[in-house]
Structure formats: C-alpha cells, structure tokens
Scaffold this motif. Structure first.
Motif, PDB file in Angstrom:
ATOM      1  N   PRO A  24      -0.439  17.941  49.760  1.00  0.00           N
ATOM      2  CA  PRO A  24       0.868  17.936  49.084  1.00  0.00           C
ATOM      3  C   PRO A  24       1.910  17.297  50.007  1.00  0.00           C
ATOM      4  O   PRO A  24       2.054  17.704  51.162  1.00  0.00           O
ATOM      5  CB  PRO A  24       1.144  19.419  48.839  1.00  0.00           C
ATOM      6  CG  PRO A  24       0.242  20.161  49.759  1.00  0.00           C
ATOM      7  CD  PRO A  24      -0.948  19.298  50.008  1.00  0.00           C
ATOM      8  N   ALA A  25       2.638  16.305  49.483  1.00  0.00           N
ATOM      9  CA  ALA A  25       3.448  15.420  50.328  1.00  0.00           C
ATOM     10  C   ALA A  25       4.580  16.136  51.067  1.00  0.00           C
ATOM     11  O   ALA A  25       4.792  15.904  52.262  1.00  0.00           O
ATOM     12  CB  ALA A  25       4.006  14.279  49.484  1.00  0.00           C
ATOM     13  N   ALA A  26       5.314  16.999  50.370  1.00  0.00           N
ATOM     14  CA  ALA A  26       6.481  17.615  51.005  1.00  0.00           C
ATOM     15  C   ALA A  26       6.056  18.535  52.144  1.00  0.00           C
ATOM     16  O   ALA A  26       6.657  18.519  53.230  1.00  0.00           O
ATOM     17  CB  ALA A  26       7.302  18.391  49.965  1.00  0.00           C
TER      18      ALA A  26
ATOM     19  N   TRP B 153       1.120  22.545  46.814  1.00  0.00           N
ATOM     20  CA  TRP B 153       1.096  21.679  45.625  1.00  0.00           C
ATOM     21  C   TRP B 153       2.101  22.136  44.578  1.00  0.00           C
ATOM     22  O   TRP B 153       2.607  21.339  43.793  1.00  0.00           O
ATOM     23  CB  TRP B 153      -0.311  21.633  45.010  1.00  0.00           C
ATOM     24  CG  TRP B 153      -1.209  20.648  45.680  1.00  0.00           C
ATOM     25  CD1 TRP B 153      -2.285  20.919  46.484  1.00  0.00           C
ATOM     26  CD2 TRP B 153      -1.103  19.212  45.643  1.00  0.00           C
ATOM     27  NE1 TRP B 153      -2.847  19.749  46.945  1.00  0.00           N
ATOM     28  CE2 TRP B 153      -2.147  18.695  46.435  1.00  0.00           C
ATOM     29  CE3 TRP B 153      -0.226  18.322  45.015  1.00  0.00           C
ATOM     30  CZ2 TRP B 153      -2.340  17.312  46.621  1.00  0.00           C
ATOM     31  CZ3 TRP B 153      -0.421  16.955  45.200  1.00  0.00           C
ATOM     32  CH2 TRP B 153      -1.459  16.464  45.983  1.00  0.00           C
ATOM     33  N   SER B 155       5.022  22.899  44.949  1.00  0.00           N
ATOM     34  CA  SER B 155       6.350  22.333  45.217  1.00  0.00           C
ATOM     35  C   SER B 155       6.403  20.831  44.946  1.00  0.00           C
ATOM     36  O   SER B 155       7.411  20.186  45.243  1.00  0.00           O
ATOM     37  CB  SER B 155       6.741  22.576  46.681  1.00  0.00           C
ATOM     38  OG  SER B 155       6.964  23.955  46.916  1.00  0.00           O
ATOM     39  N   GLU B 156       5.321  20.268  44.441  1.00  0.00           N
ATOM     40  CA  GLU B 156       5.299  18.823  44.187  1.00  0.00           C
ATOM     41  C   GLU B 156       5.733  18.517  42.757  1.00  0.00           C
ATOM     42  O   GLU B 156       5.384  19.266  41.832  1.00  0.00           O
ATOM     43  CB  GLU B 156       3.871  18.274  44.396  1.00  0.00           C
ATOM     44  CG  GLU B 156       3.390  18.323  45.829  1.00  0.00           C
ATOM     45  CD  GLU B 156       4.221  17.439  46.756  1.00  0.00           C
ATOM     46  OE1 GLU B 156       4.470  16.285  46.388  1.00  0.00           O
ATOM     47  OE2 GLU B 156       4.623  17.920  47.831  1.00  0.00           O
ATOM     48  N   TYR B 164      -5.314  20.600  43.781  1.00  0.00           N
ATOM     49  CA  TYR B 164      -4.605  21.874  43.648  1.00  0.00           C
ATOM     50  C   TYR B 164      -5.587  23.051  43.520  1.00  0.00           C
ATOM     51  O   TYR B 164      -5.534  24.007  44.285  1.00  0.00           O
ATOM     52  CB  TYR B 164      -3.678  21.806  42.430  1.00  0.00           C
ATOM     53  CG  TYR B 164      -3.013  23.109  42.041  1.00  0.00           C
ATOM     54  CD1 TYR B 164      -2.162  23.753  42.920  1.00  0.00           C
ATOM     55  CD2 TYR B 164      -3.237  23.664  40.782  1.00  0.00           C
ATOM     56  CE1 TYR B 164      -1.549  24.944  42.547  1.00  0.00           C
ATOM     57  CE2 TYR B 164      -2.620  24.848  40.410  1.00  0.00           C
ATOM     58  CZ  TYR B 164      -1.778  25.488  41.295  1.00  0.00           C
ATOM     59  OH  TYR B 164      -1.176  26.665  40.929  1.00  0.00           O
TER      60      TYR B 164
END
Lengths: 287, 287
Positions: A24-26, B153, B155-156, B164
């Motif tokens: 997940p990027a963030a 994930w 938060s994406e 996920y």
C-alpha cells in the motif's frame, strides 16, 4: 567508513525491505518519512561506539543492530506523537506522521517499524549472538522493562519515578550499550550501567532543554513537561541543580565503562555526545 | 497433551514475561485482558496441526511459535478496534481494550504484544530453525506482505483486492502453516499454499458471518462490511455464490497439503476447522 555513514547506510538498507512487492503506497511512504532525515542518531552512535571499543569483529551485525535500535526509537516517536499521547504536530521540524498522513497510518507505521527492527536482526545471522541481540532489543522495548512500560507509567495514578525513567528514557540507551557489546561478542550485561547512566543524563538534559528552549530550536513545542505536569528534573532540582546533577551523572558514566580495547576512545565519545545533548546554561544561572 | 491445552499453556507462559519486576499496573493487566479468554485460537491450532503432521520433533519450539502467532493476532485485534480504525466497542463478547482501559493503553498493549511475540521466539532457541521462525513471523506481520500491509490497504484510494486479502487475512494463516512446518524442521515455503487457501476460506466465511449474523452471535457488531462499504465476497458473489466459493477453496486447501507423515490427519483437521468457521447457510439459499 565513519560511524554516521555506517548507520545511515544500514538504515537505508533496512528501509528497502518494506518497499518490495505490491505494498500500500501511503504506508510504504510513511515508513521512510518517519525515519529520514534522522535526528541525532544518538542511540545507534552509542551502539556503534561500544561495538568498536569491543573490537567490532562482525561489523555487519553491529550495522544491523544499530539500524534495528533506531527503527524502534523512530516507532516510539510516531506512536508517542499520536493525539491520545502527546498530540504533537511537529517532529524533527516537520509534521508528525499522523498529521502528514493519518492516525491509522501512524499506528501502522509504528507497528511496521517495530516488526522491521526484529526482521533486520533476524536477517543478520543465525547464531547465538544474533539471538541475544533480538532478546536484548525485545527486553528494552516491551514490557515490563522497555519503553512500552515507560510510556505505560504515564497512565498510572502513582508513578514510580525510578522505574519510569529507567524504562521511558534509559531503556534504549541500555539497549545501545548492551547490543553494541553483544554484536562484538562481549557480555551485554557488563555494559548495562553505562547505558543506564547515559540514559539518565539524557533525561535530565531533555528536561533542561524542554524548560529552557523554545519551539524553533527544539523542532517541537517546548515547555511540554510543565504544561502536562510531568515529573522532571528541573521542577525537582531547579535549573542550576539539574545542571549539577547532569555533570555528576556523566562523570559516573565515563568511570563505569568496562575494561575493553577501545576504552579511552569510548570515554571521549561519551564526552562528545554529552556536549551535543547538554543545552547551554543561561548566563543568569552561572556561578 | 491435546493441542488446545498445549496452546493455552504456552500462551500462559508467554504472558508471565511482561509481569516480572516493577511494571505499570494497568498495562500489565491489559495484556492478559487482550489475550484471555481466547477466541477459537484457529491460527495456533493450524500451526500445531502442521507441526504434528511434520513430526513435531521439537515441541517446545512449536509451542513457542503457536503462542507468538496468537500474540500477534491479538495485538492486531487491539489496534484494529481503535477508534481511528474500526472503532469497535466489543471484542470476544467484552469491551475492547481501548474501552476497558484507554486509547493510550490500547496502543501500548498492541505494541507490547508484538514485541512479546518476538521475545517468546527468541527465548525458544539459538539456532537457524528458531531464526527462520522469527523471519517468517516478521514477514507475515509487517510490510510489505504482512497484516500491517493489509490494514494499510484500507487507507488507499484504490485497493488491489488480491494483495489486500493476501495480507489482511491470509498472512497469519500462511504464517501458521509455514511456522508449523519450520518448527518441525521442514521447509516453510512448501506450506505457503495451504495457509493462503485457508486464509482465503476464512475471509469468505468471515464475510458470510458478517452479512448473515447479528451482534449477539458474533460477539461484535455485525454488518460492518456493508456499513463501511468494504469489499467482500457476499457483495461480489451473493450469499449462494460465496458459499460455493468457500467449498471450492476448502477442497483446494486439502489437496494442497504437501506430502508428510501426518497428511491424512491434517486433512481431517482442515475439514473440522472449516466446520467451525463456516456459518450455517440460511434455508432460503439452499438448493
């Protein structure tokens, strides 16, 4: 390679682990955000200095230990800054992780950094020395002796001040001296006192900085101890008394250094680190 | 000793570690509160079952691995229940940790349980097998492949559904099969598929339970997936389709079991565990 370069290189290698695969990027971005650019890296510097004083015969192990310890320290800062603890919006001069990202990502960043610390050590070797490093780090991080315990004391109606400072601040300095010795094949236990005394000095210096310096110089809000009514050396001893205490502790720390090949150089390092952490005494308090 | 008794005994021994010395009382109390009495202990049961199927030649190592895995699972529940995530007031039929204690103590309880999990493993041995257990646990817990990634994930803006579910739910089931095999001296990698498929089955079963059952039966609020608009198998396939998918996955899981001394008994265990997790299909969906 200079200590500071070894530390940053090792932290950089550690931070590559969570970036692999489909992440997940963030959260993937928040991990290096919480760790880079660093603060003074005092804990890993002490760890490396002790390892070098003990011969540093397996530098890849001291490198891993230094990175792991700093990751744990950064994780604790991320969680301590959360609104339910210090509610700090600034850290190292930039928005804290929950402000830059979100509270969920700050919780997960701390969790991920804790796990990464153990992963870095577990990838560094398969022998007893590596396992002792993992045990030392766990012991000084968790319950009942580690920084989690230290933070936990702040939820108690009655604080045991000795246990509070030993676990809240000193624990990771004890980890630094113990792990530096263990990484170089020495007995960790013998290095416990040095870490505890450096931790105590650091606590008093931190109390002095909090009392004497403003937000701009600190990179975070000042006067927090008084604001939250937290126990601190300045409230207990006054400014001059706290400076005297600090000098006594540092002298004790230097004389506690166990006999080892690099004893003199290590004493010099402790003196130098002290100058970095000790704030300048305001003129009105000088004799 | 029955598997369930070995697991509870090992968890009990693990929980003695944070109680030593002078610990902050509320945090020391919150740790067992978060772990006892347990839920179904499905993950450590699978771990033990795989270890037994592989010969279980070092039972003290499988015991430690089972406890460590369950501690990580409990830590994730404590953090997931926090107001900034699921804001869940109930867990296993009693107030969640942040409701029973406080948010700060819930954050610290999760942190302490994560650290304790690694400490339990690091105390169990000093050899390569123990180190591989630590690495497997770290990999399935942190970033980029572990449950932290899974939670991240959420938060994406765009979720990769495969990544996920693999990280959010399957990761600790993969840890269970891998660690069970490693504890008994087998190759962890070969047991990856079984864990992934059990995890997938568990996810679908959980989606069905969330959609079909009320708060009283679940011990926590139901209908959360629909409420939070979370991706789930029932929304995607309908109730009947989700039941069909579940049966296909479980058949695949059983046929993925690597050749080992206790293969038949293990297949039987997977069937039994399935019956525990799969909710009863409502009459209106039956053919």
């Amino acid at each position: 390679m200079a200590i500071v370069d070894r530390i940053e290189a090792s932290i950089g290698r550690a931070l590559e682990i969570p970036q692999g695969g489909l992440a997940p990027a963030a959260l993937a971005e928040a991990l290096p955000y919480a760790v880079l650019p660093g603060g003074a890296r005092i804990r890993p510097t002490i760890l490396m200095s002790v390892a070098l004083a003990c011969g540093d015969d397996r530098p890849e192990l001291s490198d891993a230990a230094a990175a792991a310890l700093e990751l744990i320290h950064c994780a604790s800062l991320v969680h301590d800054d959360l609104p339910c603890f210090d509610d700090a919006g600034l850290r190292r001069g930039k928005p804290s992780v929950h402000c830059a990202y979100s509270q969920p990502l700050a919780v997960l960043t701390g969790d991920s950094l804790i796990i990464l610390a153990f992963e870095v050590l577990a990838r560094a070797g398969e022998d007893g020395r590596t396992m002792r490093l993992i045990r030392a780090l766990a012991r000084r991080t968790g319950m009942p002796n580690g920084i989690c315990a230290g933070q936990g004391w702040e939820s108690e109606p009655q604080i045991d001040l000795g246990a509070y400072h030993r676990s809240k601040t000193a624990a990771l300095f004890i980890a630094a001296t113990e792990m530096g010795a263990i990484a170089a094949g020495h007995d960790g236990e013998a290095w416990n006192d040095l870490g505890a005394l450096i931790g105590e000095a650091f606590q008093v210096a931190d109390d002095l900085r909090d009392a004497l310096m403003g937000e701009e110089a600190l990179g975070k809000p000042g006067g927090q101890d008084a604001l939250h009514g937290r126990p601190n050396a300045v409230a207990e001893l006054g400014v001059k008394g706290a400076f005297d205490r600090l000098n006594d502790i540092l002298a004790g720390a230097i004389s506690s250094i166990p006999s080892c090949p690099g004893e003199a150089a290590l004493a010099q390092m402790v003196r130098m680190q002290s100058q970095r952490i000790v704030p300048r005494m305001p003129a009105r308090y000088r004799a």
